[in-house]
Design a protein around this motif. Structure first.
Motif, PDB file in Angstrom:
ATOM      1  N   ARG A   8       6.212  61.129  21.633  1.00  0.00           N
ATOM      2  CA  ARG A   8       7.585  61.237  22.132  1.00  0.00           C
ATOM      3  C   ARG A   8       8.605  60.934  21.056  1.00  0.00           C
ATOM      4  O   ARG A   8       8.389  60.102  20.179  1.00  0.00           O
ATOM      5  N   THR A   9       9.749  61.588  21.180  1.00  0.00           N
ATOM      6  CA  THR A   9      10.876  61.279  20.312  1.00  0.00           C
ATOM      7  C   THR A   9      11.445  59.941  20.767  1.00  0.00           C
ATOM      8  O   THR A   9      11.625  59.718  21.956  1.00  0.00           O
ATOM      9  N   GLY A  10      11.647  59.052  19.815  1.00  0.00           N
ATOM     10  CA  GLY A  10      12.154  57.723  20.181  1.00  0.00           C
ATOM     11  C   GLY A  10      12.881  57.094  19.021  1.00  0.00           C
ATOM     12  O   GLY A  10      13.490  57.785  18.200  1.00  0.00           O
ATOM     13  N   SER A  11      12.760  55.783  18.923  1.00  0.00           N
ATOM     14  CA  SER A  11      13.496  55.046  17.900  1.00  0.00           C
ATOM     15  C   SER A  11      13.079  55.443  16.488  1.00  0.00           C
ATOM     16  O   SER A  11      13.848  55.289  15.546  1.00  0.00           O
ATOM     17  N   LYS A  12      11.864  55.949  16.324  1.00  0.00           N
ATOM     18  CA  LYS A  12      11.402  56.372  14.994  1.00  0.00           C
ATOM     19  C   LYS A  12      11.625  57.860  14.778  1.00  0.00           C
ATOM     20  O   LYS A  12      11.085  58.439  13.853  1.00  0.00           O
ATOM     21  N   PRO A  52       8.134  63.005  16.574  1.00  0.00           N
ATOM     22  CA  PRO A  52       6.757  62.632  16.213  1.00  0.00           C
ATOM     23  C   PRO A  52       6.190  63.313  14.962  1.00  0.00           C
ATOM     24  O   PRO A  52       5.247  62.803  14.371  1.00  0.00           O
TER      25      PRO A  52
END
Length: 159
Positions: free
Chosen positions: A89-93, A96
């Motif tokens: 998932r696309t997140g704080s980092k 992917p």
């Protein structure tokens, strides 16, 4: 030396003669269930089984970003599971996709393609669920595969 050939169609049914390597990007957490892998699993159970076993045994094998696994599914057809995505998932980092991992895995893919005298077939790897951009992936494919004389076909799925 030609570049990448682009066609509309299904990358799981390459219509060329000779040995074919179908390449796609997998995540590094053992997840298999969305995107191109569904088309692979509809055609052959072996790539998913091999990927899941590879992930389960990761403490004792090379499973991880940049790794590649080659699974023979027919006499002249192989599937390359390339680990080029961190998580799902696309997140704080961010997204992917990990371009450096795709690059490393493409290097391993090139070695296998040369050894098998195979052409390479793929969707726009790293650009679907992984969130990558083709403008970053395409040069990696050109450098690692095309410049070594490996025939590469990229499939844009219809529908």
């Amino acid at each position: 030396m030609s570049g990448i050939t682009y066609v509309r169609g299904d990358a799981t049914v390459p219509s060329v003669k000779g040995v074919k390597l179908i390449a796609h990007v997998c995540n590094d957490i053992g997840g298999w269930g969305k995107g191109f892998v569904l088309a692979l699993s509809r055609r052959w159970p072996e790539p998913e089984k091999a990927y899941r076993a590879w992930h389960r045994g990761r403490a004792h094998n090379d499973f991880g970003l940049g790794a590649a696994q080659f699974v023979q599914v027919e006499r002249h057809v192989w599937v390359a599971n390339l680990i080029g995505q961190q998580g799902i998932r696309t997140g704080s980092k961010g997204v992917p996709v990990r371009y450096e991992a795709i690059d490393a895995a493409l290097g391993r893919l090139a070695e296998q393609a040369v050894a098998l005298e195979a052409s390479v077939h793929m969707p726009r790897i790293g650009c679907g669920l992984a969130g990558g951009t083709w403008s970053r992936v395409e040069p990696l494919i050109t450098q690692r595969l095309v410049q070594r004389g490996i025939a590469v076909t990229v499939y844009d799925h219809e529908g």
